[in-house]
Enzyme design. Structure first.
Site: not given
Length: 567
Positions: A145, A395, A397
């Site tokens: 990621s 979320e 983030a």
């Protein structure tokens, strides 16, 4: 340790990592060797993630082959049809990702498990999409990621299309442990293809994902898309081709991609840290937006499961929206474009509570989960009913999922949705900032912040100290209730108690007067305490937005300073 090193060298299929390990032995690099052989990368609900290198505490071909063998054994043990249903495998643009994906495939087909392997790099949501689309038993994405270049990872999805949760993580980990002590079996991919055990996911599969996104009714809001300009960056990841295609499909004709960051490059040469939240990471896409007079500067992280955006202000400068602001805008937008009473929306316990307030006001069902997108989607599947279907979750983030085309965060569909939201506002003579202000005036000005505190690794757990001597107030604000996810109890100021229906976790949440909130959560990976803050300021119709923001920020600064001092 010498015996472990010798055994590792005998099992390691990669001449490069064998040479690396032999060099460390020759240099008598005892500290480095101890770090690499003192334990093993732990397999959990996020799969594996770590620095690439030789040894069991690193990401390498042997660790991947052992992990894939363990995953295969667990699938065969828990799902009698797993071999036939198969596993979808894809990978990002990091240097080792293709090899790790092929090793994963070789270990699975050797166990008789069918594999669907992407023919080229693929965004994480494109791989996750394949589980339900192909009726597979699981999926694996080889990706780190937005981690630094030295890292890689191995993420697992279950047959429901969501990331694994307990008990599957522990079950897979136990089988991996067995694989580390067993002879490994691999099958050449050409042989697997000849036997019908390997199916290559070619361009047609990527088009299936494209079509599914285009058919999502929540992504069919076409308000003069040709009128707005937007800049985009894939941040050296794998999102550009599909992102640009989906935007073009949705009618956005003025999309300006940052050329220097468009192609996959695991070295991430133009950013210190390939995470859109990090300072400086958005500089090039904001410069691109300025050059073309774009209204939005958009980014995906390198595996394109997250979405970030900076929005042009009236003064011509660009300001990043927080994950909570994007989540709030999405929640309000979606709930006012569907029948809210038949909708289910959710976010995590550290995300803003504003989404819950909006959902309640509009008649939708709202839920909260522990941190991690795996919980948001797995809980959504459990909570939805024929009368109330899942609509949206986020979320803070930068993770968002819109509808159930993909049961995980999807930065590509989020990019399309936010562009459509902006185009509709523009067509109505409004800006994103106007919309945020309108929401705040209706529901209160919510601002959120996060801070981390380094802890003494030898000290007693701070959560236990807070439980032993619970505070009565924080920053002069009385505590109305305390949620303790370790005991699964919510305790009110009058002493009454009720149960919390969420998995056990070492998290404390203090709900304060005036709507403020403090969340305290020890990091699971390093000696530090993560603190999440929320303040809510009412806004009168006469008050300027700027004045309310200043007032809210002063309250936030005071809350953070006094809470951190108390710790």
């Amino acid at each position: 340790m010498n015996n472990e090193i010798t055994r590792w060298l005998q099992r390691d299929p990669d001449p490069k990592s064998r040479q690396e390990l032999q060099q460390l032995v020759a240099e008598n690099a005892t500290a480095e060797l101890a770090d690499r052989f003192n334990g093993r990368l732990e397999f959990g609900t996020a799969g594996l993630r770590g620095v690439v290198g030789a040894g069991p505490n690193r990401m390498n071909r042997l660790v991947i082959q052992e992990t894939a063998t363990g995953l295969g054994q667990y699938l065969l043990r828990t799902d009698s049809a797993a071999a036939h249903k198969g596993v979808v495998i894809g990978y990002d643009g990091r240097p080792d990702s293709r090899q790790f994906a092929h090793d994963t495939a070789a270990a699975l087909v050797a166990q008789g498990i069918k594999v669907y392997l992407t023919i080229k790099v693929a965004a994480t949501p494109i791989v996750a999409f394949g589980v339900k689309h192909l009726h597979a038993a699981a999926a694996v994405v080889v990706t780190a990621s937005h981690n630094p270049p030295a890292y890689n990872g191995f993420k697992v999805y279950w047959n429901n299309g969501a990331q694994i949760i307990p008990p599957h993580d522990a079950g897979i980990a136990a089988e991996i442990d067995k694989a580390t002590q067993s002879e490994l079996h691999l099958m050449d991919l050409a042989e697997a293809e000849a036997k019908g055990l390997l199916v290559w996911l070619d361009e047609a599969y990527y088009q299936d994902y494209r079509q599914a996104i285009n058919n999502n009714p929540l992504l069919n809001n076409h308000h003069n898309p040709q009128e707005i300009r937007l800049a985009y960056t894939a941040m050296h990841g794998v999102g550009a081709e599909m992102a640009e295609t989906l935007l073009a499909d949705a009618g956005f004709e003025h999309v300006y991609s940052v050329a220097a960051q468009r192609e996959p490059d695991g070295a991430f040469p133009t950013v210190k840290f390939p995470n859109p939240e990090e300072p400086g990471a958005m500089d090039l896409v904001i410069a691109e937006a300025k050059q073309h007079g774009a209204i939005l500067a958009c980014a995906n992280d390198p595996d394109a499961d997250r979405f970030a955006v900076a929005v042009r202000r009236n003064d011509g400068e660009y300001q990043m929206l927080t994950g909570d602001q994007v989540g709030t805008l999405f929640g309000y937008y979606l709930l006012t474009h569907v029948q809210a009473s038949t909708s289910l929306v959710g976010n995590t316990i550290v995300s803003s509570t504003l989404l819950g307030k909006i959902a309640t006001a509009l008649g939708a069902q709202y839920y909260q989960t522990l941190t991690g997108f795996k919980w948001l989607t797995n809980v959504a599947m459990d909570r939805q009913t024929p009368e109330q279907q899942f609509l949206f979750a986020y979320e803070e983030a930068l993770g968002y999922t819109i509808g159930n085309t993909v049961w995980d965060k999807d930065g590509l569909s989020a990019l399309v949705a936010f562009s459509q939201l902006t185009a509709e506002l523009t067509a109505n003579g409004q800006t994103v900032w106007d919309q945020l202000e309108a929401i705040y005036r209706e529901y209160g000005l919510y601002i959120n912040a996060q801070r981390s505190i380094a802890l003494d690794p030898t000290a007693a757990p701070i959560g236990d100290s807070l439980r032993a001597m619970p505070p009565q107030a924080i920053a002069g604000l009385a505590i109305h209730s305390t949620e303790d996810f370790k005991t699964s109890l919510r305790t009110f100021a009058d002493g009454s108690v009720e149960a919390i229906d969420l998995p056990i976790s070492d998290v404390l949440i203090y709900h304060l007067e005036e709507g403020a909130r403090v969340v305290v959560r020890p990091s699971g990976t390093e000696p530090k305490l993560k603190c999440y803050y929320e303040v809510v300021e009412p806004m009168s119709q006469e008050e300027t937005f700027e004045h309310a923001q200043l007032r809210a920020q002063e309250t936030m600064d005071r809350l953070i300073a006094q809470h951190q001092a108390s710790l």
